[in-house]
Design an enzyme around this catalytic site. Structure first.
Site, PDB file in Angstrom:
ATOM      1  N   ALA A 112      54.213  13.751-129.734  1.00 51.74           N
ATOM      2  CA  ALA A 112      53.987  12.621-128.827  1.00 51.74           C
ATOM      3  C   ALA A 112      53.569  11.369-129.579  1.00 51.74           C
ATOM      4  O   ALA A 112      53.822  10.248-129.143  1.00 51.74           O
ATOM      5  CB  ALA A 112      52.924  12.981-127.800  1.00 51.74           C
ATOM      6  N   ASP A 134      42.560  17.634-129.006  1.00 57.20           N
ATOM      7  CA  ASP A 134      41.925  18.175-130.194  1.00 57.20           C
ATOM      8  C   ASP A 134      40.947  17.130-130.758  1.00 57.20           C
ATOM      9  O   ASP A 134      41.347  16.014-131.015  1.00 57.20           O
ATOM     10  CB  ASP A 134      43.015  18.499-131.228  1.00 57.20           C
ATOM     11  CG  ASP A 134      42.510  19.356-132.361  1.00 57.20           C
ATOM     12  OD1 ASP A 134      41.321  19.232-132.713  1.00 57.20           O
ATOM     13  OD2 ASP A 134      43.306  20.148-132.879  1.00 57.20           O
TER      14      ASP A 134
END
Lengths: 239, 363
Positions: A112, A134
């Site tokens: 992405a 994350d």
């Protein structure tokens, strides 16, 4: 009739972190004009457009929740890890056999951070989701974080004016980082969704990550942002 | 790396060889100044992050890019030094960039650089006030600040050409998507036409009002090295070929081609001359007229080409492969096969049991 086989996570285990800056071999279209969405959604028509994107969709929990809530909307999850995206793919294939729904959701294995403009035209998306990203705690890994000043320009590009970004994290530092970056970015402002915003209600409970946080009695923080007009251009037009 | 630059303000070529900046006018070369000297004081711009030290010059100092405006010349060097000179080539300002700069643009109000981390920054003319403009996720290979100062165009290793507003570069105007490998160099031919070359060995002419390619030309010979523009002619260089095209409206037609003896490193062109730097290393000047290069001229004056620094093209993505995923899918296929076989044999066993029960009952 054969019983539908749902994928089991133990067959799709993969390391949680993947370097988004390196050149993994991805399949992505040269431009949104040549993207064939029928590969993902068998019932996709030329006049349809993907409107929601879950960035880092993990095991697909959010999409599985949103899909029956917005049956007329096409939505896609981006996941960089091969096995995890494969799991989501198999999950939707199984769901579609079992139900008349879930034909409007799918997953693409891609990065992405690099390829959003390859898939989406300017202002195409209505909603973007960044759930439990994350944290990449170490300073040297900060450039792997999905929210950064540079990337916000790309998110603002693919989102239409008035479109929304939904964020959640169980790590306060990450939540604060996202809030700081989005609110300091000229094309976004913090947004308080009305009670009717169905997507806002399922942010925490629908993903595997979110359910784990609830089980462990941890806390999640949410923040939603709206894509606004460029104040610089608005000012120039005014003068 | 771009070491040859045509300076239209003085109708001369600027050439960087090692740390030395030379000027070529009328085939005569003159050493101007030695670049890349690290400034004594550290920069006073916005801190990168709380508690982080200001960047320091590191690595060998050699020129990697030059830009000019009427009153100033900007030079970027490999050791992260960014400097500006006045027209007497007296150093006016210098600073150390956060990462090695890959391109530079200068106007009388600002200096803009792009760097190896994919970021672009603007500086005030005295190089003290630094502002973050935008970030790509890979190296920015080339950059153009449009003459009207309304757009900043950047191209990267991820096949993208991005057109951002300026100075509000957080607002992306459009992307030009079509290359299938790194985009090496871009040139603005007119307010509405952009030319690009990439590692996919394509030369693409873009219509900026539609963000679509209007013409794509394949490379005559392997990879492109660079391109140059002297209206209405475009010079496209591969390692041993210089192909000249004429731009009429929105179409390019080839007018001539020159084959060189040695690999080309960089090219710059004016209305009447083409300067070519080859890997030998050698500097060649040609007459240029009606789209044809001819008559190699001798360069007078001293140029110390022994300091010449070679440049390499980036690695192509299609060559990079990840291991292991073919294995994963093979294992998955086998697992599913085994599961199906188990199912089948289980079912067969059940059927057999049922049948024997039946016969038992009957019997």
């Amino acid at each position: 009739m054969t019983k539908v086989k749902y994928p089991q996570k133990r067959n799709y285990r993969q390391r949680a972190h993947s370097n988004p800056l390196s050149d993994h071999s991805f399949d992505y279209p040269v431009s949104p004009d040549v993207m064939d969405w029928t590969k993902l959604y068998p019932r996709f028509k030329p006049e349809n457009e993907v409107k929601f994107c879950d960035i880092g969709c993990g095991y697909g929990g959010l999409l599985v929740t949103l899909s029956p809530m917005f049956p007329e909307t096409y939505m896609v999850g981006f996941e960089i890890r091969v096995k995890v995206s494969d799991y989501v793919n198999d999950r939707f294939l199984a769901l579609r056999q079992d139900n008349e729904v879930y034909h409007n959701a799918g997953v693409i294995r891609t990065n992405a951070m690099k390829y959003l403009p390859n898939f989406f035209r300017k202002g195409q998306l209505e909603k973007m989701f960044i759930l439990y990203p994350d944290p990449h705690f170490k300073k040297c890994k900060h450039k792997w974080r999905i929210v950064s000043e540079g990337l916000l320009a790309e998110y603002a590009y693919v989102l239409k004016v008035g479109g929304l970004v939904y964020t959640v994290s169980d790590v306060k530092e990450v939540h604060d980082w996202m809030v700081e970056h989005f609110t300091n970015f000229p094309l976004f402002e913090r947004y308080d969704p009305p009670a009717e915003d169905k997507a806002a209600q399922v942010l925490i409970g629908s993903t595997e990550e979110g359910k784990k946080v609830l089980r462990n009695k941890g806390q999640s923080w949410t923040a939603i942002f709206k894509r606004i007009e460029d104040p610089y251009l608005v000012n120039c037009a005014g003068t | 790396m771009s070491v040859l630059h045509y300076d239209k303000h003085t109708n001369s070529f600027l050439l960087g060889v090692g740390a030395n900046l030379y000027q070529l006018s009328e085939n005569r070369a003159k050493l101007l100044v030695k670049c890349g000297e690290a400034p004594e004081t550290t920069e006073k711009g916005e801190p990168i992050k709380e508690g982080e030290k200001a960047p320091r010059a590191e690595g060998p100092a050699y020129i990697t890019g030059v830009a000019t405006c009427e009153g100033r010349v900007a030079v970027i060097s490999n050791n992260k030094v960014v400097e500006t000179f006045d027209r007497d080539f007296q150093r006016v300002a210098s600073t150390v960039a956060i990462k090695r700069a890959t391109s530079v643009q200068i106007t009388d109000k600002t200096v803009v650089i792009s760097d190896k981390a994919g970021d672009a920054y603007s500086y005030s003319t005295d190089l003290t006030d630094r502002k973050y403009l935008l970030g790509h996720v890979s190296v920015v290979m080339d950059m153009i600040l449009t003459p009207d100062l309304n757009f900043l165009i950047t191209c990267d290793r991820d096949e993208k050409i991005r057109i951002s507003h300026f100075p509000n570069c957080y607002n992306i105007h459009s992307y030009l998507l079509g290359h299938q490998e790194y985009v090496l160099k871009i040139l603005l031919l007119s307010p509405n036409l952009l030319l690009s070359v990439g590692g996919d060995q394509k030369l693409i002419l873009w219509d900026l009002s539609t963000s679509q390619p209007v013409q794509t030309l394949p490379s005559p010979q392997e990879d492109y090295i660079t391109i140059s523009y002297s209206p209405p002619y475009i010079l496209a260089c591969n390692s041993r070929h210089v192909t000249v095209y004429k731009l009429t409206d929105t179409t390019l037609t080839q007018t001539s081609q020159l084959v060189t003896d040695h690999d080309i490193i960089d090219v710059a062109s004016s209305d009447s001359r083409v300067a070519l730097l080859t890997r030998e290393p050698k500097l060649e000047i040609y007459q240029f007229s009606e789209g044809v290069m001819s008559g190699k001229c001798e360069v007078e004056g001293e140029i110390d080409l022994s300091q010449f620094k070679d440049s390499v093209l980036p690695e192509k993505k299609k060559v990079v492969r990840t291991a292991g995923f073919a294995e994963y899918f093979e294992r998955k296929r086998k697992r599913i096969e085994e599961e199906n076989l188990k199912e089948e044999s289980k079912q067969a066993h059940i059927n057999l049991q049922e049948k024997s029960k039946e016969t038992h009952l009957k019997g």
